[in-house]
Design an enzyme around this catalytic site. Structure first.
Site, PDB file in Angstrom:
ATOM      1  N   LYS A 119      53.305  25.409  62.220  1.00  0.00           N
ATOM      2  CA  LYS A 119      52.434  25.797  62.716  1.00  0.00           C
ATOM      3  C   LYS A 119      51.008  25.233  62.449  1.00  0.00           C
ATOM      4  O   LYS A 119      50.311  24.984  63.628  1.00  0.00           O
ATOM      5  CB  LYS A 119      52.506  27.420  62.749  1.00  0.00           C
ATOM      6  CG  LYS A 119      53.524  28.234  63.374  1.00  0.00           C
ATOM      7  CD  LYS A 119      53.072  29.779  63.618  1.00  0.00           C
ATOM      8  CE  LYS A 119      54.297  30.127  64.410  1.00  0.00           C
ATOM      9  NZ  LYS A 119      54.246  31.661  64.522  1.00  0.00           N
ATOM     10  N   LYS A 209      64.600  24.682  73.721  1.00  0.00           N
ATOM     11  CA  LYS A 209      64.788  26.126  73.983  1.00  0.00           C
ATOM     12  C   LYS A 209      63.688  26.502  74.680  1.00  0.00           C
ATOM     13  O   LYS A 209      62.427  26.314  74.794  1.00  0.00           O
ATOM     14  CB  LYS A 209      64.950  26.744  72.794  1.00  0.00           C
ATOM     15  CG  LYS A 209      63.699  27.243  71.907  1.00  0.00           C
ATOM     16  CD  LYS A 209      63.955  28.251  70.824  1.00  0.00           C
ATOM     17  CE  LYS A 209      62.497  28.665  70.332  1.00  0.00           C
ATOM     18  NZ  LYS A 209      62.220  30.084  70.496  1.00  0.00           N
ATOM     19  N   LYS A 212      58.020  30.780  74.587  1.00  0.00           N
ATOM     20  CA  LYS A 212      56.551  31.151  75.373  1.00  0.00           C
ATOM     21  C   LYS A 212      55.518  30.051  74.924  1.00  0.00           C
ATOM     22  O   LYS A 212      54.497  30.369  75.686  1.00  0.00           O
ATOM     23  CB  LYS A 212      56.232  32.724  74.788  1.00  0.00           C
ATOM     24  CG  LYS A 212      56.156  32.722  73.226  1.00  0.00           C
ATOM     25  CD  LYS A 212      55.909  34.184  72.978  1.00  0.00           C
ATOM     26  CE  LYS A 212      55.917  34.403  71.442  1.00  0.00           C
ATOM     27  NZ  LYS A 212      57.140  35.381  71.051  1.00  0.00           N
TER      28      LYS A 212
HETATM   29  P1  ADP Z   1      59.184  32.060  71.209  1.00  0.00           P
HETATM   30  O1  ADP Z   1      59.797  30.671  70.883  1.00  0.00           O
HETATM   31  O2  ADP Z   1      59.305  32.308  72.613  1.00  0.00           O
HETATM   32  O3  ADP Z   1      57.690  32.170  70.508  1.00  0.00           O
HETATM   33  P2  ADP Z   1      60.030  33.507  68.971  1.00  0.00           P
HETATM   34  O4  ADP Z   1      60.157  32.420  68.119  1.00  0.00           O
HETATM   35  O5  ADP Z   1      58.684  34.295  68.746  1.00  0.00           O
HETATM   36  O6  ADP Z   1      60.006  33.146  70.627  1.00  0.00           O
HETATM   37  O7  ADP Z   1      61.199  34.360  69.062  1.00  0.00           O
HETATM   38  C1  ADP Z   1      61.029  35.662  69.005  1.00  0.00           C
HETATM   39  C2  ADP Z   1      62.694  36.207  68.926  1.00  0.00           C
HETATM   40  O8  ADP Z   1      63.321  35.566  70.140  1.00  0.00           O
HETATM   41  C3  ADP Z   1      63.715  35.596  67.828  1.00  0.00           C
HETATM   42  O9  ADP Z   1      64.367  36.546  67.174  1.00  0.00           O
HETATM   43  C4  ADP Z   1      64.225  34.347  68.448  1.00  0.00           C
HETATM   44  O10 ADP Z   1      65.620  34.259  67.817  1.00  0.00           O
HETATM   45  C5  ADP Z   1      64.410  34.972  69.968  1.00  0.00           C
HETATM   46  N1  ADP Z   1      64.522  33.723  70.998  1.00  0.00           N
HETATM   47  C6  ADP Z   1      63.459  32.944  70.972  1.00  0.00           C
HETATM   48  N2  ADP Z   1      63.649  32.107  71.977  1.00  0.00           N
HETATM   49  C7  ADP Z   1      64.928  32.298  72.291  1.00  0.00           C
HETATM   50  C8  ADP Z   1      65.743  31.669  73.397  1.00  0.00           C
HETATM   51  N3  ADP Z   1      65.267  30.544  74.255  1.00  0.00           N
HETATM   52  N4  ADP Z   1      67.202  31.858  73.200  1.00  0.00           N
HETATM   53  C9  ADP Z   1      67.560  32.942  72.674  1.00  0.00           C
HETATM   54  N5  ADP Z   1      66.663  33.588  71.508  1.00  0.00           N
HETATM   55  C10 ADP Z   1      65.561  33.417  71.506  1.00  0.00           C
END
Ligand code: ADP
Ligand code: TRP
Length: 343
Positions: A119, A209, A212
């Site tokens: 980060k 993936k 957000k």
């Molecule tokens: P982002 O990448 O959107 O910021 P986070 O890292 O905050 O998401 O993840 C929050 C939760 O959502 C975690 O438990 C993560 O494993 C799950 N998660 C995030 N993106 C995905 C995805 N594309 N597919 C499945 N699970 C996800």
């Protein structure tokens, strides 16, 4: 005997997307439903963690409340007395224990945290805050205050579970058994039967993936998207020119992602869905089916969200936050005494 505690926090910086929904929110709610009775379930929004990286503070409170409503719309049972739902900053012991734990935490060990390194690499030097550096210590306080044994988190958070164990153990060795440690990551995986495999991909770049952090938002279906606009995102998802539907993440990442999304929304297995569409030359049918499912799901989910009983949610928060303040303050008082802050 009190029940063993399962605890987890879901960050509320943005609206959640369908990856968060299937990868985090639904598993949490299923877990809460499955284990309530034998376990105490603590689900909370780590609102203090939210601005370890810059956020729009004028929207934070609203976002926190919105995400709590998402839990309810997705099926979290508010009437279950084993389920506690709360906001981190409403329990001041989290902040107080963090300050104490800080003094037992090495600068070096925090510098080695992968999430901090990742980060901070994406932020400019002047935007890397001490708060970001301290993120894992606050997370350790979140866990240790409630003697939580099981902490379901994504793989990227495993290192923070390990550091929580290290800190707890270090303090126990110096002051006696103050903390119950969370189980090892291996034991957690065994307990939750972890399937870390699920990763919905970005619709525009299906090699990444869905996340957000993608600023354009074109490849993401947010839970708050207009259902028709979300259907359009599916219809314009990146595919390929092979003209044959196959489940093959390497050669056909876009198509495989659509099959995955199709499986999740239809409730059928990925194999069944893939078989049904196998070798079809046109991608139109698959896209249309998925677009319809996404549209119907969002319309239904958003109705549920509108109908969330806000007074029931507020009442639950109040009950949980009162109860959790008591638990957390009891742990904090033991620590304060041990380190010499109380006689
Ligand atoms: P982002 O990448 O959107 O910021 P986070 O890292 O905050 O998401 O993840 C929050 C939760 O959502 C975690 O438990 C993560 O494993 C799950 N998660 C995030 N993106 C995905 C995805 N594309 N597919 C499945 N699970 C996800
Ligand atoms: N760091 C977690 C994440 O980004 C969220 C979190 C904060 C958490 N405190 C926690 C998870 C305590 C489990 C336990 O996903």
């Amino acid at each position: 005997m009190s029940k063993p505690v399962i605890l987890t926090g879901l960050r509320a910086n943005n609206d959640l997307h369908i990856g968060n929904y299937f990868g985090a929110l639904l598993p949490l709610i299923d877990m809460a439903k499955k284990h309530a009775g034998k376990y105490q379930i603590n689900l909370f929004v780590p609102d203090l963690h939210s601005f370890t990286t810059p956020v729009d503070h004028s929207k934070l409170y609203e976002q926190t409340m919105h995400n709590l409503k998402l839990f309810v719309a997705a099926g979290l049972p508010l009437d279950n007395p084993d389920v506690h739902l709360y906001r981190q900053s409403f329990i001041s012991a989290h902040s107080e224990l963090t300050l104490i734990l800080n003094c037992f935490t090495g600068f070096g060990e925090m510098s080695r945290m992968t999430q901090f390194k990742d980060k901070s690499a994406t932020l400019g030097d002047d935007r890397v805050s001490v708060g970001l550096f301290d993120y894992p210590v606050l997370m350790a306080a979140d866990i240790l205050l409630y003697s939580a044994e099981y902490v379901p988190v994504g793989d990227d958070q495993s290192q923070h579970i390990e550091i929580t164990r290290d800190l707890g153990m270090r303090i126990n060795n110096q002051f006696g058994e103050l903390f119950t440690l969370p189980r090892t990551v291996k034991e957690q995986h065994k307990f939750f039967g972890k399937d870390q495999g699920l990763r919905i991909k970005d619709l525009v770049d299906p090699t990444k993936k869905m996340s957000k952090s993608d600023e354009s938002g074109r490849g993401i279906v947010f839970l708050g998207d207009d259902p028709k606009a979300a259907a359009k995102k599916i219809m314009s998802a990146t595919t390929d020119s092979l003209s044959s539907v196959n489940l093959d993440y390497k050669k056909q990442p876009g198509i495989s992602n659509l099959l995955q999304i199709h499986a999740l929304f239809s409730g059928e297995s990925l194999e069944t869905v893939a078989k049904h569409h196998k070798n079809k030359a046109s991608y139109g049918d698959l896209k249309k089916e998925v677009a319809e499912e996404v549209e119907a799901f969002l319309a239904d989910f958003q109705t549920k969200l509108k109908n969330v009983d806000e007074s029931a949610l507020m009442a639950k928060l109040e009950t949980s936050e009162n109860a959790m303040n008591e638990v957390a303050n009891t742990t904090l008082a033991k620590v304060q005494k041990a380190v010499g802050l109380r006689g």
